[in-house]
Design an enzyme around this catalytic site. Structure first.
Site, PDB file in Angstrom:
ATOM      1  N   LYS A 192     -83.607  75.579  39.366  1.00  0.00           N
ATOM      2  CA  LYS A 192     -82.912  74.293  39.269  1.00  0.00           C
ATOM      3  C   LYS A 192     -83.524  73.473  38.146  1.00  0.00           C
ATOM      4  O   LYS A 192     -84.320  72.554  38.375  1.00  0.00           O
ATOM      5  CB  LYS A 192     -82.962  73.551  40.606  1.00  0.00           C
ATOM      6  CG  LYS A 192     -81.934  72.430  40.711  1.00  0.00           C
ATOM      7  CD  LYS A 192     -81.775  71.975  42.146  1.00  0.00           C
ATOM      8  CE  LYS A 192     -80.933  70.718  42.271  1.00  0.00           C
ATOM      9  NZ  LYS A 192     -79.517  70.900  41.970  1.00  0.00           N
ATOM     10  N   LEU A 239     -77.214  79.085  41.742  1.00  0.00           N
ATOM     11  CA  LEU A 239     -78.266  78.299  42.358  1.00  0.00           C
ATOM     12  C   LEU A 239     -78.203  78.559  43.869  1.00  0.00           C
ATOM     13  O   LEU A 239     -77.109  78.590  44.449  1.00  0.00           O
ATOM     14  CB  LEU A 239     -78.055  76.813  42.085  1.00  0.00           C
ATOM     15  CG  LEU A 239     -79.213  75.952  42.580  1.00  0.00           C
ATOM     16  CD1 LEU A 239     -80.428  76.136  41.673  1.00  0.00           C
ATOM     17  CD2 LEU A 239     -78.824  74.499  42.647  1.00  0.00           C
ATOM     18  N   GLU A 269     -70.153  80.133  40.847  1.00  0.00           N
ATOM     19  CA  GLU A 269     -70.334  78.890  41.617  1.00  0.00           C
ATOM     20  C   GLU A 269     -69.594  77.812  40.852  1.00  0.00           C
ATOM     21  O   GLU A 269     -68.681  78.119  40.067  1.00  0.00           O
ATOM     22  CB  GLU A 269     -71.818  78.585  41.807  1.00  0.00           C
ATOM     23  CG  GLU A 269     -72.591  78.458  40.501  1.00  0.00           C
ATOM     24  CD  GLU A 269     -74.049  78.069  40.697  1.00  0.00           C
ATOM     25  OE1 GLU A 269     -74.383  77.439  41.715  1.00  0.00           O
ATOM     26  OE2 GLU A 269     -74.861  78.369  39.797  1.00  0.00           O
ATOM     27  N   TYR A 329     -85.553  69.838  38.949  1.00  0.00           N
ATOM     28  CA  TYR A 329     -85.165  68.665  39.726  1.00  0.00           C
ATOM     29  C   TYR A 329     -84.679  69.079  41.094  1.00  0.00           C
ATOM     30  O   TYR A 329     -84.452  70.254  41.366  1.00  0.00           O
ATOM     31  CB  TYR A 329     -84.097  67.845  38.986  1.00  0.00           C
ATOM     32  CG  TYR A 329     -82.707  68.438  38.962  1.00  0.00           C
ATOM     33  CD1 TYR A 329     -82.409  69.558  38.201  1.00  0.00           C
ATOM     34  CD2 TYR A 329     -81.675  67.866  39.712  1.00  0.00           C
ATOM     35  CE1 TYR A 329     -81.129  70.092  38.182  1.00  0.00           C
ATOM     36  CE2 TYR A 329     -80.394  68.395  39.685  1.00  0.00           C
ATOM     37  CZ  TYR A 329     -80.128  69.504  38.922  1.00  0.00           C
ATOM     38  OH  TYR A 329     -78.873  70.036  38.904  1.00  0.00           O
TER      39      TYR A 329
HETATM   40  N1  PLP Z   1     -74.926  74.977  42.169  1.00  0.00           N
HETATM   41  C1  PLP Z   1     -75.264  74.141  41.190  1.00  0.00           C
HETATM   42  C2  PLP Z   1     -75.118  74.588  39.773  1.00  0.00           C
HETATM   43  C3  PLP Z   1     -75.768  72.855  41.493  1.00  0.00           C
HETATM   44  O1  PLP Z   1     -76.119  72.017  40.503  1.00  0.00           O
HETATM   45  C4  PLP Z   1     -75.870  72.458  42.847  1.00  0.00           C
HETATM   46  C5  PLP Z   1     -76.375  71.130  43.219  1.00  0.00           C
HETATM   47  O2  PLP Z   1     -76.590  70.273  42.423  1.00  0.00           O
HETATM   48  C6  PLP Z   1     -75.493  73.362  43.846  1.00  0.00           C
HETATM   49  C7  PLP Z   1     -75.035  74.617  43.464  1.00  0.00           C
HETATM   50  C8  PLP Z   1     -75.586  73.001  45.298  1.00  0.00           C
HETATM   51  O3  PLP Z   1     -76.919  73.017  45.742  1.00  0.00           O
HETATM   52  P1  PLP Z   1     -77.382  72.112  46.965  1.00  0.00           P
HETATM   53  O4  PLP Z   1     -76.530  72.502  48.125  1.00  0.00           O
HETATM   54  O5  PLP Z   1     -78.809  72.527  47.176  1.00  0.00           O
HETATM   55  O6  PLP Z   1     -77.204  70.693  46.583  1.00  0.00           O
END
Ligand code: PLP
Length: 291
Positions: free
Chosen positions: A148, A205, A180, A32
């Site tokens: 993701k 991620l 994270e 996603y």
């Molecule tokens: N880490 C995780 C586990 C996430 O689910 C998300 C976003 O949903 C992020 C980091 C942040 O990613 P982004 O800045 O691309 O939204």
């Protein structure tokens, strides 16, 4: 009425459905993306498409349609729902097939879901002014957190733990280091004034917002290190914050109930939040969702 797109059909979101045989339902065999929207503009549109392509490739899933066509669908869902400030959600699964762990052979058509949701921009900005609390929980996720996927059970459990402890987000700790957060990347300005976030690896991620914040910080000649930090370093930090498409850069003022700095959003967090909002939504790179 809120409208969702599922496999070529625009349907009321409350009734939109996929098959019980869908591999997203059975195996979380699906990826996603989430784009932030402000004033009808997509933030970091290209970065999210690039990560989507990578997630699909890592799982050997075919793209369901051309990127240009997908962009059109995203815009159409935004338009039909008249969302100006909010989020656009896209999910692609390997499709519906009789339950068998191995990939369907021959392949089946992928399932595509797109939804758009409004967010109250004033409430988001008010939250950022105040900052949020986080709690720390063990990072029990699998070893490919860089993809993701919708396999988010550990993330959901972590977020629930945050909720039950009066916190906004959960920071995940693995081997003593903060990887994270449940749905965002974690940052500190350490006791020496260095901006730090964990490096790219299979443990995190690769946040699109994270990449934008790194670039903005370096452009401003801030001291930046992509180096993991411990919980102890976080508790001794001058500032802490999280980044994501939905939150932008959001100050963290308490970790496990302990104040970070003066327990108010710090100057570096404020600077980066403002810079991000400007670059993502007002900059020339942002694409208009309307007209
Ligand atoms: N880490 C995780 C586990 C996430 O689910 C998300 C976003 O949903 C992020 C980091 C942040 O990613 P982004 O800045 O691309 O939204």
């Amino acid at each position: 009425m809120n409208v969702a797109y599922v496999n070529g059909v625009y349907a009321p979101r409350s009734r939109a459905a996929v098959s019980i045989e869908d591999r997203a339902v059975q195996f979380a065999d699906s990826v996603y993306e989430v784009w932030g929207l402000r004033d009808g503009r997509f933030a970091d549109e290209e970065g999210h498409f690039a990560r989507l392509a990578r997630s699909l490739a890592e799982l050997r899933m075919a793209a369901p349609m051309s990127e240009a066509a997908l962009r059109q669908v995203l815009r159409e869902v935004v338009r039909r729902n008249r969302v100006r400030d909010g989020l656009v959600y896209l999910q692609i699964s390997r499709g519906a097939a009789r339950r068998d762990h191995a990939f369907p052979n021959p392949p089946v058509a992928p399932t595509i879901i797109v939804t758009a949701s409004r967010m109250d921009r004033r409430a988001l900005d008010a939250r950022a002014e105040k900052g949020v609390a986080v709690v720390t929980v063990a990072d029990i996720r699998w070893s490919r957190c860089d993809i993701k996927t919708t396999g988010l059970l550990a993330n959901a459990l972590a977020r629930q733990q945050a909720r039950e402890n009066g916190a906004f987000e959960a920071w995940l700790v693995r081997d003593g280091f903060v990887t994270e957060a449940s749905a965002s990347n974690a940052w500190i300005v350490d006791s020496r004034g260095v901006l730090r976030t964990a490096p790219e690896s299979d443990n995190i991620l690769r946040g699109v917002t994270r990449a934008a914040i790194l670039r903005l910080a370096r452009e401003r000649q801030m001291a930046v290190e992509e180096r993991a930090f411990t919980l102890e370093e976080a508790l001794a930090a001058r500032e802490a914050f999280i980044t994501s498409a939905s939150a932008g850069a959001l100050a963290v003022t308490r970790i496990d109930g302990r104040a970070i700095g003066d327990a108010v959003p710090g100057p570096i967090t404020r600077t980066l939040r403002a810079a991000y909002l400007h670059a993502a939504y007002a900059g020339g790179a942002a694409a208009r969702a309307h007209g």
